[in-house]
Design a protein around this motif. Structure first.
Motif, PDB file in Angstrom:
ATOM      1  N   TYR A 187      61.075  -4.142  54.151  1.00 28.61           N
ATOM      2  CA  TYR A 187      62.279  -3.784  54.903  1.00 28.61           C
ATOM      3  C   TYR A 187      63.120  -5.050  55.015  1.00 28.61           C
ATOM      4  CZ  TYR A 187      60.510   0.790  56.303  1.00 28.61           C
ATOM      5  OH  TYR A 187      60.066   2.101  56.296  1.00 28.61           O
ATOM      6  N   ILE A 188      64.366  -4.960  54.604  1.00 25.86           N
ATOM      7  CA  ILE A 188      65.236  -6.136  54.607  1.00 25.86           C
ATOM      8  C   ILE A 188      66.447  -5.874  55.508  1.00 25.86           C
ATOM      9  CG2 ILE A 188      66.563  -5.432  52.559  1.00 25.86           C
ATOM     10  CD1 ILE A 188      66.526  -8.410  51.713  1.00 25.86           C
ATOM     11  N   GLY A 189      66.807  -6.892  56.280  1.00 28.75           N
ATOM     12  CA  GLY A 189      67.941  -6.750  57.185  1.00 28.75           C
ATOM     13  C   GLY A 189      68.918  -7.890  57.024  1.00 28.75           C
ATOM     14  N   SER A 190      70.066  -7.768  57.653  1.00 33.38           N
ATOM     15  CA  SER A 190      71.101  -8.790  57.543  1.00 33.38           C
ATOM     16  C   SER A 190      70.945  -9.880  58.593  1.00 33.38           C
ATOM     17  CB  SER A 190      72.491  -8.157  57.666  1.00 33.38           C
ATOM     18  OG  SER A 190      72.596  -7.435  58.888  1.00 33.38           O
ATOM     19  N   ALA A 191      70.214  -9.585  59.686  1.00 33.78           N
ATOM     20  CA  ALA A 191      70.090 -10.546  60.786  1.00 33.78           C
ATOM     21  C   ALA A 191      68.959 -10.116  61.709  1.00 33.78           C
ATOM     22  CB  ALA A 191      71.412 -10.630  61.559  1.00 33.78           C
ATOM     23  N   PRO A 192      68.504 -11.023  62.573  1.00 33.31           N
ATOM     24  CA  PRO A 192      67.498 -10.630  63.573  1.00 33.31           C
ATOM     25  C   PRO A 192      68.036  -9.512  64.455  1.00 33.31           C
ATOM     26  CG  PRO A 192      67.745 -13.024  63.499  1.00 33.31           C
ATOM     27  CD  PRO A 192      68.863 -12.452  62.680  1.00 33.31           C
ATOM     28  N   GLY A 193      67.147  -8.573  64.834  1.00 31.51           N
ATOM     29  CA  GLY A 193      67.536  -7.539  65.774  1.00 31.51           C
ATOM     30  C   GLY A 193      68.051  -6.252  65.179  1.00 31.51           C
ATOM     31  N   VAL A 194      68.076  -6.146  63.837  1.00 32.54           N
ATOM     32  CA  VAL A 194      68.601  -4.909  63.234  1.00 32.54           C
ATOM     33  C   VAL A 194      67.619  -3.749  63.347  1.00 32.54           C
ATOM     34  CG1 VAL A 194      70.116  -6.121  61.616  1.00 32.54           C
ATOM     35  CG2 VAL A 194      67.773  -5.545  60.915  1.00 32.54           C
ATOM     36  N   GLY A 195      66.336  -4.052  63.624  1.00 35.50           N
ATOM     37  CA  GLY A 195      65.365  -2.972  63.818  1.00 35.50           C
ATOM     38  C   GLY A 195      64.307  -2.858  62.746  1.00 35.50           C
ATOM     39  N   LYS A 196      64.014  -3.948  62.046  1.00 42.09           N
ATOM     40  CA  LYS A 196      63.023  -3.911  60.952  1.00 42.09           C
ATOM     41  C   LYS A 196      61.616  -3.624  61.485  1.00 42.09           C
ATOM     42  CE  LYS A 196      63.859  -8.091  59.685  1.00 42.09           C
ATOM     43  NZ  LYS A 196      64.752  -8.353  60.851  1.00 42.09           N
ATOM     44  N   THR A 197      61.209  -4.365  62.519  1.00 42.54           N
ATOM     45  CA  THR A 197      59.863  -4.185  63.071  1.00 42.54           C
ATOM     46  C   THR A 197      59.720  -2.791  63.677  1.00 42.54           C
ATOM     47  OG1 THR A 197      59.771  -6.556  63.557  1.00 42.54           O
ATOM     48  CG2 THR A 197      58.139  -5.157  64.636  1.00 42.54           C
ATOM     49  N   TYR A 198      60.739  -2.337  64.385  1.00 41.86           N
ATOM     50  CA  TYR A 198      60.727  -0.997  64.974  1.00 41.86           C
ATOM     51  C   TYR A 198      60.511   0.055  63.892  1.00 41.86           C
ATOM     52  CZ  TYR A 198      62.118   2.844  68.067  1.00 41.86           C
ATOM     53  OH  TYR A 198      62.132   3.997  68.817  1.00 41.86           O
ATOM     54  N   ARG A 199      61.219  -0.093  62.767  1.00 38.57           N
ATOM     55  CA  ARG A 199      61.095   0.893  61.688  1.00 38.57           C
ATOM     56  C   ARG A 199      59.717   0.834  61.035  1.00 38.57           C
ATOM     57  NH1 ARG A 199      60.066   4.541  59.886  1.00 38.57           N
ATOM     58  NH2 ARG A 199      60.844   5.764  58.156  1.00 38.57           N
ATOM     59  N   VAL A 220      62.174  -1.611  48.249  1.00 35.14           N
ATOM     60  CA  VAL A 220      62.960  -2.446  49.166  1.00 35.14           C
ATOM     61  C   VAL A 220      63.923  -1.530  49.909  1.00 35.14           C
ATOM     62  CG1 VAL A 220      64.586  -4.349  49.399  1.00 35.14           C
ATOM     63  CG2 VAL A 220      62.790  -4.472  47.665  1.00 35.14           C
ATOM     64  N   ILE A 221      63.845  -1.556  51.242  1.00 35.22           N
ATOM     65  CA  ILE A 221      64.666  -0.658  52.057  1.00 35.22           C
ATOM     66  C   ILE A 221      65.531  -1.483  52.999  1.00 35.22           C
ATOM     67  CG2 ILE A 221      64.633   1.157  53.815  1.00 35.22           C
ATOM     68  CD1 ILE A 221      62.074   2.178  52.602  1.00 35.22           C
ATOM     69  N   LEU A 222      66.819  -1.193  53.007  1.00 36.78           N
ATOM     70  CA  LEU A 222      67.757  -1.901  53.870  1.00 36.78           C
ATOM     71  C   LEU A 222      67.809  -1.246  55.256  1.00 36.78           C
ATOM     72  CD1 LEU A 222      70.089  -3.987  54.229  1.00 36.78           C
ATOM     73  CD2 LEU A 222      71.637  -2.168  53.484  1.00 36.78           C
ATOM     74  N   ILE A 223      67.653  -2.070  56.295  1.00 36.92           N
ATOM     75  CA  ILE A 223      67.883  -1.620  57.666  1.00 36.92           C
ATOM     76  C   ILE A 223      69.276  -2.116  58.042  1.00 36.92           C
ATOM     77  CG2 ILE A 223      67.074  -1.673  60.045  1.00 36.92           C
ATOM     78  CD1 ILE A 223      65.161  -0.310  58.118  1.00 36.92           C
ATOM     79  N   ARG A 225      74.599  -5.681  49.080  1.00 33.29           N
ATOM     80  CA  ARG A 225      74.696  -5.987  47.658  1.00 33.29           C
ATOM     81  C   ARG A 225      73.327  -6.333  47.078  1.00 33.29           C
ATOM     82  NH1 ARG A 225      77.596 -10.590  47.616  1.00 33.29           N
ATOM     83  NH2 ARG A 225      79.448  -9.438  48.269  1.00 33.29           N
ATOM     84  N   GLU A 226      72.537  -7.079  47.841  1.00 36.36           N
ATOM     85  CA  GLU A 226      71.226  -7.507  47.350  1.00 36.36           C
ATOM     86  C   GLU A 226      70.319  -6.313  47.105  1.00 36.36           C
ATOM     87  OE1 GLU A 226      69.174 -10.669  45.890  1.00 36.36           O
ATOM     88  OE2 GLU A 226      71.117 -10.800  46.903  1.00 36.36           O
ATOM     89  N   VAL A 227      70.284  -5.392  48.041  1.00 33.40           N
ATOM     90  CA  VAL A 227      69.433  -4.211  47.882  1.00 33.40           C
ATOM     91  C   VAL A 227      69.951  -3.310  46.767  1.00 33.40           C
ATOM     92  CG1 VAL A 227      68.576  -2.126  49.020  1.00 33.40           C
ATOM     93  CG2 VAL A 227      68.615  -4.292  50.251  1.00 33.40           C
ATOM     94  N   ILE A 238      53.195  -3.358  54.055  1.00 33.84           N
ATOM     95  CA  ILE A 238      54.560  -3.117  54.518  1.00 33.84           C
ATOM     96  C   ILE A 238      54.981  -4.360  55.299  1.00 33.84           C
ATOM     97  CG2 ILE A 238      56.081  -1.669  55.921  1.00 33.84           C
ATOM     98  CD1 ILE A 238      54.101   0.625  55.537  1.00 33.84           C
ATOM     99  N   THR A 239      56.116  -4.951  54.942  1.00 33.46           N
ATOM    100  CA  THR A 239      56.547  -6.184  55.587  1.00 33.46           C
ATOM    101  C   THR A 239      58.061  -6.173  55.774  1.00 33.46           C
ATOM    102  OG1 THR A 239      56.377  -8.612  55.499  1.00 33.46           O
ATOM    103  CG2 THR A 239      56.796  -7.472  53.422  1.00 33.46           C
ATOM    104  N   ALA A 240      58.586  -7.255  56.376  1.00 32.43           N
ATOM    105  CA  ALA A 240      60.019  -7.291  56.673  1.00 32.43           C
ATOM    106  C   ALA A 240      60.548  -8.709  56.589  1.00 32.43           C
ATOM    107  CB  ALA A 240      60.283  -6.725  58.077  1.00 32.43           C
ATOM    108  N   VAL A 241      61.848  -8.814  56.251  1.00 30.30           N
ATOM    109  CA  VAL A 241      62.488 -10.121  56.131  1.00 30.30           C
ATOM    110  C   VAL A 241      64.000  -9.943  56.268  1.00 30.30           C
ATOM    111  CG1 VAL A 241      62.844 -10.056  53.613  1.00 30.30           C
ATOM    112  CG2 VAL A 241      62.446 -12.260  54.748  1.00 30.30           C
TER     113      VAL A 241
END
Length: 382
Positions: free
Chosen positions: A31-43, A180-183, A227-229, A142-145
């Motif tokens: 799970y990839i996000g644009s910044a801290p707090g977008v909800g990666k861990t929650y998802r 790879v999934i965008l949050i 764009r990256e995803v 399953i991981t996140a960054v």
């Protein structure tokens, strides 16, 4: 089926070996996000409950809730592998227990903070290397960054936000992921979460809103993540076609660096161009002495650039000048390696100096044929 049809569909030995190796590994979902707090861990934790309900044997290897009550609540009723104690400089730290996860041997494990750097004394220096060990044990991960942790984007992120991200992962980790999934959330939504105390402690909120969490920064990082995803999806869905186009175009990229602050930026820029074109990448450094005769700090810089080039799958070339001028060294290597694109840093020469001493670009163009030259601007001074 005729023998002719069979030979057409038969996989090459290299393709078969790659397929066999992939079957030996667990699958990696990021799970990839644009910044801290977008909800990666929650998802991730939400998915863990969904998989558990489907009868999948899933455990939590490590989850960073950062004090968020809604996220922490999702840990209830999920099996958690106890963290391992690591002692360093009279302090005790708790971190991922790779051996315990492998011994437990679940079908799936959730491991947060992909870009995390391990405590000195750990078996590996980075968490993504721990995850690689777990994948080798045929356990799905399953991981996140966040997107700013990608090595090739380091300079881009710094130019946008003014922040130099310390913890980084090779782009190859994302490339190797099966999914790879965008949050994705808007800048306004993320800022509201920050003001509501769902990302950082109250004392950090105002400072964060004025620095990293500005609308301009968050919008730019969101665009980069999107764009990256998208590029990753295109690469995975059309990889063979991309490789075929690269072979037909026969593109080869040469990045020319010198001993200055822009070297890493040029290497990263070259990688992103080469990655898009699926082409070979060469990193060239001209030296006027034997390597062992150079000052220690310069040798250390070269070693760092060589490691970065290796991470990007590039060829690192240390080319003795042997009484040649820089343009001649570059054109000799370009002609020898059949380079099609050259990447140079912006010259610091004044216009008067260029007229008096000649332009490197013009000299290269006179001695090469059909080579494109890219000039990358110097990093801004803060």
């Amino acid at each position: 089926m005729s023998s002719k049809d069979f030979s057409f569909h038969r996989k090459s030995p290299e393709e078969l070996l790659a397929q066999i190796e992939k079957l030996k590994r667990g699958k990696l979902k990021i799970y990839i996000g644009s910044a801290p707090g977008v909800g990666k861990t929650y998802r991730m934790l939400t998915e863990a409950h969904e998989l558990q309900q489907e009868g999948i044997d899933i455990v939590i290897g490590l989850a960073e809730t950062h004090g968020r009550k809604e996220t922490a609540a999702l840990l209830n009723n999920l099996e958690m592998i106890p963290l391992k104690e690591i002692h360093y400089k009279e302090n005790t730290y708790m971190d991922l227990d790779v051996e315990a996860i492998i011994a437990r041997n679940p079908e799936v494990v959730v491991i947060d903070e992909l870009a995390h750097s391990n405590v000195p004394g750990s078996e590996t220096d980075k968490r993504y290397r721990d995850i690689e060990r777990i994948l080798q044990a045929r356990i799905n991960v399953i991981t996140a960054v966040n997107v700013q942790h990608l090595e090739s984007l380091h300079d881009v992120v710094h130019d946008i936000t003014g922040v130099s991200v310390r913890e980084r992962i090779p782009d190859s980790v994302i490339d190797a992921a099966d999914e790879v999934i965008l949050i994705d959330v808007t800048a306004e939504t993320l800022q509201k979460r920050l003001r509501d105390g769902k990302i950082y402690q109250p004392e950090r909120i105002e400072q964060s809103l004025e620095n990293f969490f500005t609308t301009k920064n968050l919008s730019a990082l969101r665009e980069i993540a999107l764009r990256e995803v998208a590029d990753d999806v295109d690469d995975k869905s059309d990889k063979k076609a991309a490789q075929l186009r690269a072979a037909m175009m026969n593109e080869k990229i040469l990045v020319c660096i010198k001993n200055d602050a822009n070297a890493e930026k040029l290497i990263r820029r070259g990688y992103r161009i080469a990655d898009r074109l699926r082409s070979e990448l060469y990193i060239l450094m001209a030296i006027d002495k034997e390597l062992e005769e150079l000052p220690t700090h310069i040798q250390e810089s070269y070693a760092e650039w060589r490691d970065l080039a290796q991470q990007f799958g590039a060829h690192f070339l240390l080319e003795p000048m042997k009484e040649r001028k820089i343009p001649q060294v570059i054109t000799d290597v370009a002609n020898k390696k059949q380079i099609t694109q050259i990447i140079l840093g912006q010259s610091i020469k004044s216009r008067v100096e260029e007229i008096a001493k000649g332009s490197i670009v013009n000299a290269i163009m006179r001695q090469t044929d059909g080579v494109d030259i890219h000039i990358v601007a110097n990093s801004r001074k803060n």
